[in-house]
Design an enzyme around this catalytic site. Structure first.
Site, PDB file in Angstrom:
ATOM      1  N   THR A 120      11.899 -20.779  19.794  1.00 35.50           N
ATOM      2  CA  THR A 120      11.079 -21.725  19.050  1.00 35.50           C
ATOM      3  C   THR A 120      10.198 -21.041  18.019  1.00 35.50           C
ATOM      4  O   THR A 120       9.773 -19.894  18.225  1.00 35.50           O
ATOM      5  CB  THR A 120      10.165 -22.487  20.033  1.00 35.50           C
ATOM      6  OG1 THR A 120       9.211 -23.247  19.299  1.00 35.50           O
ATOM      7  CG2 THR A 120       9.399 -21.554  20.960  1.00 35.50           C
ATOM      8  N   TYR A 144       3.760 -22.499  26.094  1.00 33.65           N
ATOM      9  CA  TYR A 144       5.155 -22.789  25.741  1.00 33.65           C
ATOM     10  C   TYR A 144       5.733 -21.649  24.892  1.00 33.65           C
ATOM     11  O   TYR A 144       6.781 -21.077  25.217  1.00 33.65           O
ATOM     12  CB  TYR A 144       5.245 -24.122  24.988  1.00 33.65           C
ATOM     13  CG  TYR A 144       6.597 -24.379  24.374  1.00 33.65           C
ATOM     14  CD1 TYR A 144       7.733 -24.476  25.171  1.00 33.65           C
ATOM     15  CD2 TYR A 144       6.746 -24.508  22.996  1.00 33.65           C
ATOM     16  CE1 TYR A 144       8.984 -24.697  24.600  1.00 33.65           C
ATOM     17  CE2 TYR A 144       7.986 -24.734  22.426  1.00 33.65           C
ATOM     18  CZ  TYR A 144       9.101 -24.824  23.226  1.00 33.65           C
ATOM     19  OH  TYR A 144      10.336 -25.034  22.663  1.00 33.65           O
TER      20      TYR A 144
HETATM   21  C1  UD1 Z   1       5.842 -28.257  18.403  1.00 34.06           C
HETATM   22  C2  UD1 Z   1       6.250 -26.827  18.532  1.00 34.06           C
HETATM   23  C3  UD1 Z   1       7.728 -26.699  18.653  1.00 34.06           C
HETATM   24  C4  UD1 Z   1       8.163 -27.491  19.825  1.00 34.06           C
HETATM   25  C5  UD1 Z   1       7.733 -28.919  19.630  1.00 34.06           C
HETATM   26  C6  UD1 Z   1       8.090 -29.737  20.856  1.00 34.06           C
HETATM   27  C7  UD1 Z   1       4.682 -25.355  17.437  1.00 34.06           C
HETATM   28  C8  UD1 Z   1       4.330 -24.640  16.207  1.00 34.06           C
HETATM   29  N1  UD1 Z   1       5.797 -26.110  17.369  1.00 34.06           N
HETATM   30  O1  UD1 Z   1       6.255 -28.726  17.134  1.00 34.06           O
HETATM   31  O2  UD1 Z   1       8.100 -25.357  18.844  1.00 34.06           O
HETATM   32  O3  UD1 Z   1       9.558 -27.406  19.957  1.00 34.06           O
HETATM   33  O4  UD1 Z   1       6.328 -29.001  19.452  1.00 34.06           O
HETATM   34  O5  UD1 Z   1       7.031 -29.896  21.697  1.00 34.06           O
HETATM   35  O6  UD1 Z   1       3.997 -25.275  18.429  1.00 34.06           O
HETATM   36  N2  UD1 Z   1       2.136 -35.577  14.493  1.00 34.06           N
HETATM   37  C9  UD1 Z   1       1.339 -36.671  14.265  1.00 34.06           C
HETATM   38  N3  UD1 Z   1       1.450 -37.742  15.118  1.00 34.06           N
HETATM   39  C10 UD1 Z   1       2.304 -37.745  16.187  1.00 34.06           C
HETATM   40  C11 UD1 Z   1       3.121 -36.620  16.408  1.00 34.06           C
HETATM   41  C12 UD1 Z   1       2.994 -35.547  15.544  1.00 34.06           C
HETATM   42  O7  UD1 Z   1       0.555 -36.705  13.326  1.00 34.06           O
HETATM   43  O8  UD1 Z   1       2.344 -38.749  16.923  1.00 34.06           O
HETATM   44  C13 UD1 Z   1       2.050 -34.433  13.570  1.00 34.06           C
HETATM   45  C14 UD1 Z   1       1.595 -33.155  14.210  1.00 34.06           C
HETATM   46  O9  UD1 Z   1       0.206 -33.041  14.184  1.00 34.06           O
HETATM   47  C15 UD1 Z   1       2.305 -32.116  13.326  1.00 34.06           C
HETATM   48  C16 UD1 Z   1       3.600 -32.807  12.929  1.00 34.06           C
HETATM   49  O10 UD1 Z   1       3.370 -34.195  13.111  1.00 34.06           O
HETATM   50  O11 UD1 Z   1       1.560 -31.872  12.155  1.00 34.06           O
HETATM   51  C17 UD1 Z   1       4.786 -32.412  13.773  1.00 34.06           C
HETATM   52  O12 UD1 Z   1       4.418 -32.515  15.161  1.00 34.06           O
HETATM   53  P1  UD1 Z   1       5.510 -32.525  16.339  1.00 34.06           P
HETATM   54  O13 UD1 Z   1       6.623 -33.405  15.946  1.00 34.06           O
HETATM   55  O14 UD1 Z   1       4.778 -32.801  17.599  1.00 34.06           O
HETATM   56  O15 UD1 Z   1       6.078 -31.050  16.357  1.00 34.06           O
HETATM   57  P2  UD1 Z   1       5.287 -29.657  16.308  1.00 34.06           P
HETATM   58  O16 UD1 Z   1       3.973 -29.750  16.977  1.00 34.06           O
HETATM   59  O17 UD1 Z   1       5.300 -29.187  14.897  1.00 34.06           O
END
Ligand code: UD1
Length: 340
Positions: A120, A144
């Site tokens: 990851t 993680y």
């Molecule tokens: C993270 C991990 C990745 C892991 C994945 C699954 C890191 C850098 N990355 O990805 O390795 O495989 O989680 O758990 O730790 N967001 C919102 N609202 C939501 C969901 C997300 O605003 O309801 C935003 C988050 O703040 C982020 C982006 O969308 O900026 C992507 O988030 P998400 O899809 O959860 O993935 P990561 O956190 O990037």
């Protein structure tokens, strides 16, 4: 007649693993899936033999490796939810690290030659400038990421003293589903942005939250490198070919090399689904980097990877078709997303 060698796919009933299983079978590989079905689904395994069991179970793993003459293992079985890893670190070190150690020990005993490891971008933590190449220092900021990085180290160290070669794939933000909606992402209590947005569009959730609108990014929301799961699966297929051709053990970033903001993603979801989402803007989620983009030049150059689905609306369309398919009677298809 000599039995065909086989590929063992752990976690092959899960989101990414099931797409890889399908692609491997499509090119004639003999596939065995080992999955404890804790978050995966038997129906997602479209090909090969499914064995319900755990990668931490030495007897089961050794029996499979020997019985099926496994020459290559692809290891997807893992817990992947960052906030949960913070709350329950030993769950992550147990399943993602200790079980991987068991699997590697069994591979060593059974003489497995090739290993493909699902890692990851979380191993980079918050890299300067938000762009990570494989040479970027690894500084995970949550259990993680650390649980995966420890497995990367074990694999590396083992390869130094045996003839096992390996590829480690560091995934950025994996999204989308099989363009024909035969399989998809069904993870319960999903936290990933595109999945959550599609669940909101279909009415499973009343609203969604944007975590942070004050990042130093063009529109203030986080920016991520979203890669379609089909392109990611293709990288695994190429990785296996590379290893069987004697390729050197290596680490590869998996992403498109450019990103979209949370707002851009939500605009795409509203455009593709035709639904207007109820969105609440809230504070940043702890541990989220402002920007995380892959330098994936190595994947292109060394594996000859040519992504086919680098298109945000297409990624969303395939995720949306899957969401509709699991929420509606089958007769409401067809689910084929137009291939661009
Ligand atoms: C993270 C991990 C990745 C892991 C994945 C699954 C890191 C850098 N990355 O990805 O390795 O495989 O989680 O758990 O730790 N967001 C919102 N609202 C939501 C969901 C997300 O605003 O309801 C935003 C988050 O703040 C982020 C982006 O969308 O900026 C992507 O988030 P998400 O899809 O959860 O993935 P990561 O956190 O990037």
């Amino acid at each position: 007649m000599k039995k065909q060698s086989a590929v063992l796919v752990t976690g092959g009933a899960g989101y990414i693993g099931s797409h890889v299983v399908r692609q491997l079978a499509e090119v004639g590989e003999r596939v065995i899936v080992l999955d404890n079905l804790s978050t995966g689904f038997a129906e997602s395994v479209l090909h090969g033999d499914l064995i319900v069991g755990d990668t931490g179970d030495r007897d089961t793993v050794l029996a499979i490796l020997r019985e099926y003459r496994v020459d290559a293992v692809m290891h997807f079985a893992a817990h992947t939810v960052v906030p949960e890893s913070v709350r329950d670190p030993l769950k992550y070190y147990g399943n993602n690290t200790s079980s991987t150690r068991n699997l590697l020990e069994c591979c060593q005993e059974a003489g497995v030659k090739h290993f493909v490891f699902s890692s990851t971008a979380a191993v980079y933590g918050t890299p300067d400038g938000g762009l990570a190449s494989e040479e970027t220092p690894t500084r995970p900021i949550n259990p993680y990421g650390r649980s995966k990085l420890m497995s990367e180290w074990m694999l590396h160290d083992l390869s130094q003293v045996t003839d096992l070669n390996y590829v480690t794939f560091r995934y950025f933000n994996v999204a989308g589903c099989d363009p024909y909606a035969r399989i998809g992402q069904s993870t319960p209590n999903a936290t990933l942005l595109i999945k959550v947005a599609c669940e909101t569009a279909i009415g499973k959730r009343a609203q969604l939250k944007i975590f942070g609108t004050d990042y130093p990014t063009p529109d203030g929301t986080g920016v991520r490198d979203f890669i379609h799961v089909e392109d990611l699966a293709e990288a695994h297929r190429l990785g296996l070919e590379y290893l069987r051709n004697g390729g050197d053990s290596s680490v590869f970033n998996c992403g498109y090399g450019h990103g979209y903001s949370v707002r851009e993603v939500l605009d795409s979801v509203q455009r593709v689904t035709g639904k207007s989402l109820t969105i609440e803007e809230v504070a940043r989620r702890p541990g989220d980097p402002p920007r995380l983009i892959a330098d994936s030049g190595r994947l292109h150059q060394r594996l000859g990877w040519k992504p086919r689905y680098d298109d945000l609306d297409f990624i969303v369309e395939t995720a949306w078709n899957w969401e509709r398919r699991v929420s509606a009677p089958k007769s409401q298809g067809p689910w084929l997303a137009p291939v661009r």
